[in-house]
Design a protein around this motif. Structure first.
Motif, PDB file in Angstrom:
ATOM      1  N   TYR A  26       0.837  -1.127   0.007  1.00 59.04           N
ATOM      2  CA  TYR A  26       0.021  -0.111   0.015  1.00 59.04           C
ATOM      3  C   TYR A  26       0.985   1.105  -0.050  1.00 59.04           C
ATOM      4  CZ  TYR A  26      -4.611   2.453   0.617  1.00 59.04           C
ATOM      5  OH  TYR A  26      -5.484   3.244   0.684  1.00 59.04           O
ATOM      6  N   THR A  27       1.084   1.847  -1.322  1.00 60.49           N
ATOM      7  CA  THR A  27       2.057   2.765  -1.171  1.00 60.49           C
ATOM      8  C   THR A  27       1.517   4.449  -1.458  1.00 60.49           C
ATOM      9  OG1 THR A  27       1.876   2.791  -3.856  1.00 60.49           O
ATOM     10  CG2 THR A  27       3.492   1.356  -2.746  1.00 60.49           C
ATOM     11  N   HIS A  28       2.279   5.161  -1.599  1.00 55.21           N
ATOM     12  CA  HIS A  28       1.731   6.459  -1.044  1.00 55.21           C
ATOM     13  C   HIS A  28       0.951   7.274  -2.348  1.00 55.21           C
ATOM     14  CE1 HIS A  28       6.051   6.427   0.224  1.00 55.21           C
ATOM     15  NE2 HIS A  28       5.428   6.989   1.312  1.00 55.21           N
ATOM     16  N   ASP A  29       0.877   6.641  -3.362  1.00 53.01           N
ATOM     17  CA  ASP A  29      -0.258   6.912  -4.344  1.00 53.01           C
ATOM     18  C   ASP A  29      -1.718   6.213  -4.095  1.00 53.01           C
ATOM     19  OD1 ASP A  29       0.593   4.329  -4.950  1.00 53.01           O
ATOM     20  OD2 ASP A  29       0.754   4.766  -7.204  1.00 53.01           O
ATOM     21  N   LYS A  30      -1.801   5.296  -2.983  1.00 53.55           N
ATOM     22  CA  LYS A  30      -3.016   4.830  -3.049  1.00 53.55           C
ATOM     23  C   LYS A  30      -4.046   5.828  -2.067  1.00 53.55           C
ATOM     24  CE  LYS A  30      -2.005   0.488  -4.016  1.00 53.55           C
ATOM     25  NZ  LYS A  30      -2.705  -0.955  -4.348  1.00 53.55           N
ATOM     26  N   PRO A  31      -5.235   5.610  -2.053  1.00 51.06           N
ATOM     27  CA  PRO A  31      -5.928   6.732  -1.474  1.00 51.06           C
ATOM     28  C   PRO A  31      -6.004   7.095  -0.107  1.00 51.06           C
ATOM     29  CG  PRO A  31      -7.515   5.085  -2.761  1.00 51.06           C
ATOM     30  CD  PRO A  31      -6.200   4.551  -2.586  1.00 51.06           C
ATOM     31  N   TYR A  59      -4.295  10.986   0.147  1.00 47.44           N
ATOM     32  CA  TYR A  59      -4.998  12.008   0.695  1.00 47.44           C
ATOM     33  C   TYR A  59      -4.515  12.445   2.184  1.00 47.44           C
ATOM     34  CZ  TYR A  59      -8.220  11.715  -3.203  1.00 47.44           C
ATOM     35  OH  TYR A  59      -8.764  11.754  -4.487  1.00 47.44           O
ATOM     36  N   ALA A  60      -3.898  11.631   2.913  1.00 42.07           N
ATOM     37  CA  ALA A  60      -3.345  12.001   4.052  1.00 42.07           C
ATOM     38  C   ALA A  60      -2.291  13.086   3.889  1.00 42.07           C
ATOM     39  CB  ALA A  60      -2.805  10.882   4.984  1.00 42.07           C
ATOM     40  N   LYS A  61      -1.539  12.657   2.994  1.00 44.03           N
ATOM     41  CA  LYS A  61      -0.230  13.507   2.414  1.00 44.03           C
ATOM     42  C   LYS A  61      -0.564  14.719   2.122  1.00 44.03           C
ATOM     43  CE  LYS A  61       1.350  12.142  -1.433  1.00 44.03           C
ATOM     44  NZ  LYS A  61       1.953  11.262  -2.237  1.00 44.03           N
ATOM     45  N   HIS A  80      -8.212  -4.562   5.055  1.00 43.78           N
ATOM     46  CA  HIS A  80      -6.944  -3.948   5.266  1.00 43.78           C
ATOM     47  C   HIS A  80      -6.929  -2.687   4.440  1.00 43.78           C
ATOM     48  CE1 HIS A  80      -3.773  -3.832   7.860  1.00 43.78           C
ATOM     49  NE2 HIS A  80      -2.768  -4.102   6.764  1.00 43.78           N
ATOM     50  N   SER A  81      -7.407  -2.419   3.353  1.00 42.24           N
ATOM     51  CA  SER A  81      -7.301  -1.344   2.764  1.00 42.24           C
ATOM     52  C   SER A  81      -8.632  -0.197   2.987  1.00 42.24           C
ATOM     53  CB  SER A  81      -7.260  -1.328   1.200  1.00 42.24           C
ATOM     54  OG  SER A  81      -6.204  -2.092   0.879  1.00 42.24           O
ATOM     55  N   LEU A  82      -9.385  -0.580   3.983  1.00 39.94           N
ATOM     56  CA  LEU A  82     -10.708   0.313   4.614  1.00 39.94           C
ATOM     57  C   LEU A  82     -11.463   0.272   3.360  1.00 39.94           C
ATOM     58  CD1 LEU A  82      -9.549   3.008   6.623  1.00 39.94           C
ATOM     59  CD2 LEU A  82     -10.310   0.637   7.281  1.00 39.94           C
ATOM     60  N   GLU A  83     -11.621  -0.951   2.530  1.00 35.86           N
ATOM     61  CA  GLU A  83     -12.394  -1.016   1.273  1.00 35.86           C
ATOM     62  C   GLU A  83     -13.418  -2.251   1.357  1.00 35.86           C
ATOM     63  OE1 GLU A  83      -9.625  -1.371  -2.122  1.00 35.86           O
ATOM     64  OE2 GLU A  83      -9.100   0.438  -2.017  1.00 35.86           O
ATOM     65  N   LYS A 130     -14.227   9.858   2.822  1.00 37.18           N
ATOM     66  CA  LYS A 130     -14.540  11.256   3.601  1.00 37.18           C
ATOM     67  C   LYS A 130     -14.666  10.945   4.730  1.00 37.18           C
ATOM     68  CE  LYS A 130     -17.764  14.657   2.676  1.00 37.18           C
ATOM     69  NZ  LYS A 130     -19.323  15.089   2.101  1.00 37.18           N
ATOM     70  N   GLY A 131     -15.387   9.992   5.463  1.00 40.71           N
ATOM     71  CA  GLY A 131     -15.310   9.986   6.936  1.00 40.71           C
ATOM     72  C   GLY A 131     -14.224   9.905   7.774  1.00 40.71           C
ATOM     73  N   VAL A 132     -13.243   9.139   7.049  1.00 43.07           N
ATOM     74  CA  VAL A 132     -12.029   8.928   7.604  1.00 43.07           C
ATOM     75  C   VAL A 132     -11.338  10.092   7.598  1.00 43.07           C
ATOM     76  CG1 VAL A 132      -9.725   8.095   7.261  1.00 43.07           C
ATOM     77  CG2 VAL A 132     -11.553   6.364   7.132  1.00 43.07           C
ATOM     78  N   PHE A 133     -11.200  11.112   6.661  1.00 38.38           N
ATOM     79  CA  PHE A 133     -10.606  12.238   6.561  1.00 38.38           C
ATOM     80  C   PHE A 133     -11.316  13.227   7.359  1.00 38.38           C
ATOM     81  CE2 PHE A 133      -8.148   9.939   3.461  1.00 38.38           C
ATOM     82  CZ  PHE A 133      -7.056  10.027   3.892  1.00 38.38           C
TER      83      PHE A 133
END
Length: 187
Positions: A15-20, A24-26, A161-164, A176-179
């Motif tokens: 799960y790299t930096h370009d995954k959702p 979005y955290a970045k 594990h990817s919250l999907e 959206k809820g996570v962020f």
């Protein structure tokens, strides 16, 4: 001390930096004035080769830790007014361990921890996100550990594990809820 804030992104194995979640955290961290450092790992295993294999997981942790230490060796953490560690999967364990070992008073965003993560979150300001269908971390363990450590736990029902959940619109709403929760927690 800089009038700056620093965010360090600790990804998962696959799960790299370009995954959702990490992308979005970045971006959210940057919007709120954080300088961002993205850790990367070169690992000899894929995530499916690690799951359920304690010895291999330990080896991956050690390899990723050495690479993390090398990438952060010149960072003067005490020069920042605030340090934020954003971890995903094994990255949550690496972030916790690195902060503990180096006595860094970091705030942690814990995105889908693995069981070992909780060993390093005592006395830490953190927010935890967990999918109830996560095969890498048992929901009851996450609940128990967060309760004992007095950490807010946000569960995404039916998420992996990817919250999907395999329902795209639902996943976007969950994201959206996570962020929203991260924004309330941090800002």
């Amino acid at each position: 001390m800089y009038a700056e804030k620093l965010a360090v992104i600790f990804p998962g194995i696959g799960y790299t930096h370009d995954k959702p979640l990490l992308y979005y955290a970045k971006e959210m961290a940057r919007e709120h004035g954080y300088k961002v450092i993205e850790i990367t790992y070169k690992l000899p295993y894929k995530s499916h080769e690690v799951k359920g294999k304690e010895e291999v997981m330990h080896s991956v942790f050690e390899i990723a830790l050495k690479q993390t230490i090398d990438q952060l060796k010149d960072v003067e953490f005490d020069r920042y007014e605030e340090v934020l560690f954003i971890g995903k999967s094994i990255g949550t364990t690496l972030a916790g361990y690195y902060a503990w070992k180096n006595e860094i008073n970091a705030i942690h965003i814990v995105l889908t921890p693995v069981a070992e993560t909780f060993k390093f979150l005592e006395g830490v300001k953190a927010i935890v996100f967990h999918g109830t269908a996560d095969a890498w971390c048992d929901t009851e363990l996450a609940r128990k550990q967060c309760c004992e450590l007095n950490l807010p736990l946000h569960e995404i029902q039916g998420a992996n594990h990817s919250l999907e959940t395999k329902e795209t619109i639902k996943d976007i709403k969950n994201l959206k809820g996570v962020f929203k929760q991260i924004e309330v927690f941090l800002f």
